[in-house]
Write a protein that holds these residues in place. Structure first.
Motif, PDB file in Angstrom:
ATOM      1  N   UNK A 144       7.310 -14.393  24.207  1.00 23.82           N
ATOM      2  CA  UNK A 144       6.157 -13.515  24.012  1.00 23.82           C
ATOM      3  C   UNK A 144       6.559 -12.066  23.777  1.00 23.82           C
ATOM      4  N   UNK A 145       7.839 -11.754  23.854  1.00 18.52           N
ATOM      5  CA  UNK A 145       8.272 -10.367  23.758  1.00 18.52           C
ATOM      6  C   UNK A 145       8.008  -9.759  22.383  1.00 18.52           C
ATOM      7  N   UNK A 146       8.072 -10.565  21.328  1.00 14.89           N
ATOM      8  CA  UNK A 146       7.883  -9.998  19.989  1.00 14.89           C
ATOM      9  C   UNK A 146       6.478  -9.436  19.851  1.00 14.89           C
ATOM     10  N   UNK A 147       5.467 -10.206  20.217  1.00 13.43           N
ATOM     11  CA  UNK A 147       4.089  -9.741  20.043  1.00 13.43           C
ATOM     12  C   UNK A 147       3.771  -8.559  20.942  1.00 13.43           C
ATOM     13  N   UNK A 148       4.172  -8.633  22.208  1.00  9.69           N
ATOM     14  CA  UNK A 148       3.805  -7.555  23.126  1.00  9.69           C
ATOM     15  C   UNK A 148       4.511  -6.254  22.765  1.00  9.69           C
ATOM     16  N   UNK A 149       5.715  -6.344  22.166  1.00 12.87           N
ATOM     17  CA  UNK A 149       6.482  -5.146  21.834  1.00 12.87           C
ATOM     18  C   UNK A 149       6.182  -4.638  20.432  1.00 12.87           C
ATOM     19  N   UNK A 150       6.149  -5.543  19.450  1.00 14.10           N
ATOM     20  CA  UNK A 150       5.906  -5.119  18.067  1.00 14.10           C
ATOM     21  C   UNK A 150       4.434  -4.773  17.860  1.00 14.10           C
ATOM     22  N   UNK A 151       3.543  -5.678  18.198  1.00 15.25           N
ATOM     23  CA  UNK A 151       2.108  -5.432  18.037  1.00 15.25           C
ATOM     24  C   UNK A 151       1.600  -4.431  19.070  1.00 15.25           C
ATOM     25  N   UNK A 152       1.998  -4.633  20.327  1.00 16.64           N
ATOM     26  CA  UNK A 152       1.450  -3.814  21.403  1.00 16.64           C
ATOM     27  C   UNK A 152       2.152  -2.485  21.604  1.00 16.64           C
ATOM     28  N   UNK A 153       3.476  -2.451  21.379  1.00 13.26           N
ATOM     29  CA  UNK A 153       4.209  -1.208  21.560  1.00 13.26           C
ATOM     30  C   UNK A 153       4.656  -0.994  22.996  1.00 13.26           C
ATOM     31  N   UNK A 383      -2.453  -1.618   1.520  1.00 15.59           N
ATOM     32  CA  UNK A 383      -3.032  -2.193   2.748  1.00 15.59           C
ATOM     33  C   UNK A 383      -1.954  -2.900   3.575  1.00 15.59           C
ATOM     34  N   UNK A 384      -1.084  -3.637   2.877  1.00 14.93           N
ATOM     35  CA  UNK A 384      -0.083  -4.444   3.575  1.00 14.93           C
ATOM     36  C   UNK A 384       0.974  -3.581   4.248  1.00 14.93           C
ATOM     37  N   UNK A 385       1.412  -2.505   3.579  1.00 10.98           N
ATOM     38  CA  UNK A 385       2.479  -1.693   4.179  1.00 10.98           C
ATOM     39  C   UNK A 385       1.966  -0.949   5.399  1.00 10.98           C
ATOM     40  N   UNK A 386       0.673  -0.605   5.407  1.00 14.55           N
ATOM     41  CA  UNK A 386       0.080   0.003   6.594  1.00 14.55           C
ATOM     42  C   UNK A 386       0.061  -0.992   7.752  1.00 14.55           C
ATOM     43  N   UNK A 387      -0.283  -2.242   7.460  1.00  7.88           N
ATOM     44  CA  UNK A 387      -0.271  -3.285   8.494  1.00  7.88           C
ATOM     45  C   UNK A 387       1.150  -3.540   8.997  1.00  7.88           C
ATOM     46  N   UNK A 388       2.114  -3.531   8.083  1.00  8.75           N
ATOM     47  CA  UNK A 388       3.505  -3.759   8.488  1.00  8.75           C
ATOM     48  C   UNK A 388       3.963  -2.681   9.460  1.00  8.75           C
ATOM     49  N   UNK A 390       2.205  -0.806  11.478  1.00 12.39           N
ATOM     50  CA  UNK A 390       1.553  -0.940  12.790  1.00 12.39           C
ATOM     51  C   UNK A 390       2.046  -2.169  13.537  1.00 12.39           C
ATOM     52  N   UNK A 391       2.212  -3.283  12.827  1.00 10.27           N
ATOM     53  CA  UNK A 391       2.590  -4.539  13.472  1.00 10.27           C
ATOM     54  C   UNK A 391       4.060  -4.594  13.850  1.00 10.27           C
ATOM     55  N   UNK A 392       4.864  -3.642  13.358  1.00 10.75           N
ATOM     56  CA  UNK A 392       6.278  -3.581  13.729  1.00 10.75           C
ATOM     57  C   UNK A 392       6.550  -2.412  14.665  1.00 10.75           C
ATOM     58  N   UNK A 393       5.882  -1.289  14.427  1.00 13.19           N
ATOM     59  CA  UNK A 393       6.079  -0.103  15.252  1.00 13.19           C
ATOM     60  C   UNK A 393       4.783   0.387  15.849  1.00 13.19           C
ATOM     61  N   UNK A 399       0.993   4.758   8.865  1.00 15.26           N
ATOM     62  CA  UNK A 399       0.451   5.880   8.097  1.00 15.26           C
ATOM     63  C   UNK A 399       1.542   6.562   7.279  1.00 15.26           C
ATOM     64  N   UNK A 400       2.711   6.716   7.858  1.00 19.08           N
ATOM     65  CA  UNK A 400       3.836   7.319   7.142  1.00 19.08           C
ATOM     66  C   UNK A 400       4.202   6.496   5.913  1.00 19.08           C
ATOM     67  N   UNK A 401       4.287   5.177   6.072  1.00 16.53           N
ATOM     68  CA  UNK A 401       4.626   4.304   4.951  1.00 16.53           C
ATOM     69  C   UNK A 401       3.533   4.325   3.885  1.00 16.53           C
ATOM     70  N   UNK A 402       2.277   4.373   4.325  1.00 15.47           N
ATOM     71  CA  UNK A 402       1.184   4.443   3.362  1.00 15.47           C
ATOM     72  C   UNK A 402       1.251   5.720   2.539  1.00 15.47           C
ATOM     73  N   UNK A 403       1.603   6.846   3.173  1.00 16.07           N
ATOM     74  CA  UNK A 403       1.690   8.103   2.443  1.00 16.07           C
ATOM     75  C   UNK A 403       2.840   8.081   1.427  1.00 16.07           C
ATOM     76  N   UNK A 404       3.874   7.323   1.718  1.00 19.14           N
ATOM     77  CA  UNK A 404       4.942   7.157   0.737  1.00 19.14           C
ATOM     78  C   UNK A 404       4.434   6.406  -0.492  1.00 19.14           C
ATOM     79  N   UNK A 405       3.606   5.379  -0.253  1.00 23.31           N
ATOM     80  CA  UNK A 405       3.124   4.537  -1.347  1.00 23.31           C
ATOM     81  C   UNK A 405       1.894   5.110  -2.032  1.00 23.31           C
ATOM     82  N   UNK A 406       1.078   5.849  -1.297  1.00 25.70           N
ATOM     83  CA  UNK A 406      -0.194   6.368  -1.824  1.00 25.70           C
ATOM     84  C   UNK A 406      -0.395   7.812  -1.357  1.00 25.70           C
ATOM     85  N   UNK A 407       0.380   8.753  -1.890  1.00 22.32           N
ATOM     86  CA  UNK A 407       0.326  10.128  -1.387  1.00 22.32           C
ATOM     87  C   UNK A 407      -1.011  10.817  -1.613  1.00 22.32           C
TER      88      UNK A 407
END
Length: 474
Positions: A144-153, A383-388, A390-393, A399-407
């Motif tokens: 369960x560590x992946x979800x609680x750490x990646x999704x939850x932080x 949309x996907x890079x914003x989800x990535x 959040x779901x990883x970090x 938001x940072x990744x989205x601004x790279x793709x859609x400034x």
């Protein structure tokens, strides 16, 4: 570290909690000061993580052991009450969305988020069942560590750690925090490389991607500061005008009282559930006995906000104050939890942590690169890079990744993401499902839980593909 007898005598009793609070606040202030100089916000990294690192250096096992062990023991007890306060303020400051008509435009976003989260449970279960248990005999709860750490932080990992430890995963809190740190770094570094790939493959909907440094500057410039608490609004004639500091203090007192009511409702709900569980027994009693209060504080937050809106009294809630309350509580939580890390345990468990971290990262990449183009609207990559992120970090990484793709912020990614977060936050990333998952693993067994997650992941993917096909034919 042994303190002089005179100091030991002075700090007995209530003096220890006071010292623990003062040292924690000082560490957070130092972390924010140094982090601001280093530009950590530009990388989407929480300054509280640096503050916790300073605390780790000053802990009894650190390089400069100035913080006594009783302070560390008190910090170890802070994650749960602080996360409860975060959840209590979560919905208070936000207008509740009108759900009518939202599902169709948000369906792909919601189903992708569900696929990411339950897929992290799935790959964690497979990694433990197929690799870590046969080789190392690890606890099934480690899945369960992946979800609680990646999704939850960091916040969710710190709060759920004691539950994992009670259910057989030694050092669950330290392992979760380490995993969350890996995810935070990977979300920016790997996500940035994915944006570069998207530019080369022509996946961007609104022009070329921009460099990472420029994206960080855009995020810092476009992120609005917390609103000033209104203290100089004109008063009606005949009304006694109070000093600005008095009115600000009154606003804080009212908003803290509202958050306290949300926590009280959560405690009351938990007490009622435990009263019923004591009389029913069985699996329900085991689940409720291990249930922490913070998911129910979120229910309390929702109920208080609903009552205020229905009575037309939402003016009593200050969005900036509730935001600052949640931010401060989360920063203190990360600082305290990081300062209490057991580095020896992390060194001993580096192999399972590496396996799980890679499994979670590969799953998130697979969903973004293979599934997102098929179930999301035309601006699927944004949309996907914003989800990535959040779901990883954390959301700031997304938001940072989205601004790279859609400034120029021309996609609908942020709006869809924000509403999706509000809908799914009570369930995932530290919500009800995150809390119930370890109890199901212990009660049903890891194979049954992993099989359930497989069925759900296939269901979310199938629904996403069907809805996307219907949208294309309309």
């Amino acid at each position: 570290m042994r303190l002089p007898d005179a100091v030991e005598s002075l700090l007995r009793g209530w003096h220890w909690p006071l010292l623990a609070l003062v040292v924690l606040v000082v560490l957070l202030l130092l972390g924010r000061l140094i982090g601001n100089r280093l530009g950590m916000k530009r990388w989407g990294l929480p300054e509280a993580l640096l503050a916790g690192g300073l605390g780790l250096l000053l802990a009894p096992a650190g390089l400069l052991p100035l913080v006594p062990q009783p302070v560390i023991d008190l910090w170890n007890q802070l994650p749960l009450p602080l996360l409860t306060l975060v959840f209590a303020s979560l919905l208070l400051g936000k207008p509740l969305p009108k759900l009518g008509g939202l599902w169709r435009p948000l369906s792909g976003q919601v189903l992708m988020a569900l696929t990411l989260a339950f897929g992290q449970f799935l790959v964690g279960g497979l990694a433990v069942l197929l690799v870590l248990q046969p080789l190392l005999g690890t606890s099934p709860v480690m899945a369960l560590l992946i979800e609680v750490a990646y999704e939850g932080g960091h916040g969710s990992a710190a709060a759920m750690g004691p539950t994992y430890e009670r259910l057989g995963l030694e050092g669950g809190q330290a392992l979760g925090l380490a995993m969350a740190t890996v995810g935070l770094l990977a979300s920016t570094v790997v996500g940035g490389l994915v944006v570069v790939l998207a530019r080369a493959r022509g996946w961007l909907s609104f022009g070329a991607a921009i460099p990472l440094q420029e994206a960080m500057e855009i995020v810092v410039e476009q992120t609005p500061p917390l609103e000033a608490i209104p203290a100089d609004q004109p008063l009606e004639e005949g009304t006694l005008e109070l000093p600005a500091w008095w009115r600000q203090g009154a606003d804080w007192a009212v908003n803290m009282a509202l958050a306290g009511i949300a926590v009280a409702i959560g405690c009351g709900l938990l007490a009622a559930l435990r009263w019923g569980a004591d009389r029913s027994g069985g699996v329900f009693a085991m689940v409720i006995d291990a249930l922490p209060v913070f998911p129910l504080a979120l229910v309390g937050s929702l109920l208080v906000r609903l009552a205020l809106e229905k009575s037309g009294q939402e003016r009593w809630v200050s969005t900036p104050i509730q935001s600052q309350t949640g931010t401060l509580a989360a920063d203190l939580l990360i600082t305290a939890a990081t300062a209490c890390l057991d580095l020896r345990l992390l060194a001993a468990d580096w192999l399972p942590l590496t396996v799980l971290a890679l499994a979670g990262l590969l799953w998130n990449l697979a969903v973004v690169l293979l599934l997102a183009p098929r179930i999301l609207p035309a601006d699927w990559f944004e949309r996907a890079i914003l989800e990535f992120g959040q779901a990883t970090g954390v959301a700031a990484s997304g938001l940072l990744l989205l601004r790279m793709a859609d400034p120029d912020d021309r996609s609908e990614a942020v709006t869809a993401f924000s509403i999706k977060q509000l809908l799914l936050q009570p369930l995932l990333a530290g919500g009800v499902i995150t809390v119930v998952a370890p109890l199901v693993v212990v009660g049903w067994g890891l194979p049954a839980w992993t099989s359930l997650c497989l069925v759900l992941v296939l269901l979310w993917i199938a629904l996403g593909l069907v809805l996307a096909q219907q949208a294309n034919t309309d």
